[in-house]
Design an enzyme around this catalytic site. Sequence first.
Site, PDB file in Angstrom:
ATOM      1  N   THR A  67     -24.454  69.165  40.442  1.00 26.61           N
ATOM      2  CA  THR A  67     -23.028  68.870  40.330  1.00 26.61           C
ATOM      3  C   THR A  67     -22.344  69.224  41.637  1.00 26.61           C
ATOM      4  O   THR A  67     -22.992  69.661  42.589  1.00 26.61           O
ATOM      5  CB  THR A  67     -22.388  69.677  39.185  1.00 26.61           C
ATOM      6  OG1 THR A  67     -22.286  71.060  39.588  1.00 26.61           O
ATOM      7  CG2 THR A  67     -23.224  69.598  37.914  1.00 26.61           C
ATOM      8  N   CYS A  68     -21.013  69.086  41.663  1.00 27.37           N
ATOM      9  CA  CYS A  68     -20.292  69.405  42.899  1.00 27.37           C
ATOM     10  C   CYS A  68     -20.337  70.897  43.213  1.00 27.37           C
ATOM     11  O   CYS A  68     -20.223  71.295  44.372  1.00 27.37           O
ATOM     12  CB  CYS A  68     -18.834  68.941  42.806  1.00 27.37           C
ATOM     13  SG  CYS A  68     -17.896  69.707  41.474  1.00 27.37           S
TER      14      CYS A  68
ATOM     15  N   ASP B  90     -14.623  76.154  32.493  1.00 25.91           N
ATOM     16  CA  ASP B  90     -14.770  74.716  32.724  1.00 25.91           C
ATOM     17  C   ASP B  90     -16.041  74.256  32.016  1.00 25.91           C
ATOM     18  O   ASP B  90     -17.151  74.600  32.415  1.00 25.91           O
ATOM     19  CB  ASP B  90     -14.869  74.444  34.224  1.00 25.91           C
ATOM     20  CG  ASP B  90     -15.015  72.951  34.542  1.00 25.91           C
ATOM     21  OD1 ASP B  90     -15.071  72.148  33.590  1.00 25.91           O
ATOM     22  OD2 ASP B  90     -15.065  72.611  35.724  1.00 25.91           O
TER      23      ASP B  90
END
Length: 424
Positions: free
Chosen positions: A58-59, A119
């Site tokens: 992921t980022c 998140d």
Amino acid sequence: MIQYSNIHQTSNFAVLSVSFEKADGETRGKFAFFDENIKNFVTRVHEQNLGDAFVVSTCNRTEIYTTTSNYLFVAEEYCKTIGVNLSDFLQFANILTKEEALQHLFRVAAGLESQIIGDFEIIGQIKKAYARFKRERQNSNPFLERSINSAIQISKRIKNETAISNGAASVSYAAVHYILNSQKRLAEKNILLLGVGEIGQNTVENLVKHIYEPKIKIANRTQEKAAKISEKYNIPNIDYTNLEDELQGTDILIVATGAKTPIINKSHLKNGREILIIDLSIPHNVDKNVSELENVMLIDVDELSKQIQKTIQQREKEIPKAEMIIKEMTKDFLEWEKKRKLAPNIHHFKAVLKNMERNEMHNFYRKNKYIDVNDMELSDKMIQKITNRFAKYIIDNPLKAEEISKLMHEILVEQPNNEFNEKH
């Protein structure tokens, strides 16, 4: 005796992680794992008898979860695949093994290891990564399957039983949050979103939710995907080949693409129009040199995380509740693993008892030509009760499991045969 072997255990579980904790956005980009690399990597790991491995990229993190007895070999294979030196990787990597690796997976799924606490976008990416692993291996791994399912259950419980995700603060929301707080007369601003992957779609959803009748356009290299988003939210979908022309009238540019190199640079922004650019991509898809232009304000993922500290402080108060759920679920997982490890011993023990029951019932029937159904049901209950006692003992005393199993085998299998021979 039936021996327990070739079953992946926590003792062979490891995670190799490069995340925002040690690496900034540019560094993380060097270690990003693109889809075209993952299949070959997973296949080679398995073919070289290094266990199984699946990749979450992921980022904010690239992580390899693996059931292997030698994680350094897996790390070497990973570095060969993406073209980096092992020494460079180890400089930025966190490597956890055994129960620590399991708890790390659970904490990641719980949003406790996210750059923005709470998140939960990461759990969807974990599920997709494991689903892809199963497709590419065309098989499942019971240990990994159970660990992923446990991670999913942890994520659900924490969402429902704590307030750790209150005050939305995902990367996509952080971008919209920044726009809301930094821009005036938003209804007049032309917003262009490049990339409609998971983060891009979440960004569109937040834009539509928080800005009244926003002037949004989207662009994506794959037109079919963009068309679906365009239809869903009733927003224009521009032809990607017209990007440069479209940029000339853009006030806010959000980039959420998955390119390996920057797709936006100074040459795209020379008309002098003031523009806010938010780069949600890792590696960066907007060249940092655009900041040299006076008319450009560039914000990236790392900068966005600084904008929501108030929300984070509130979420931090919920961490102890989340950790209690993880502790409880970890205990359940380890209990399952103990039972799974000792299942062959338990099944063997029960099979011996059932065999004895059949022999005795056969002898009784020969003599009496009749067996009462109630007696058979009682016998089954007694066998299950004795099996449960045996199972509980070896689970509570795993170091004695083989010794006790062998002893019971001798008593129940070998000794009756000797008695039979003596009588006959």
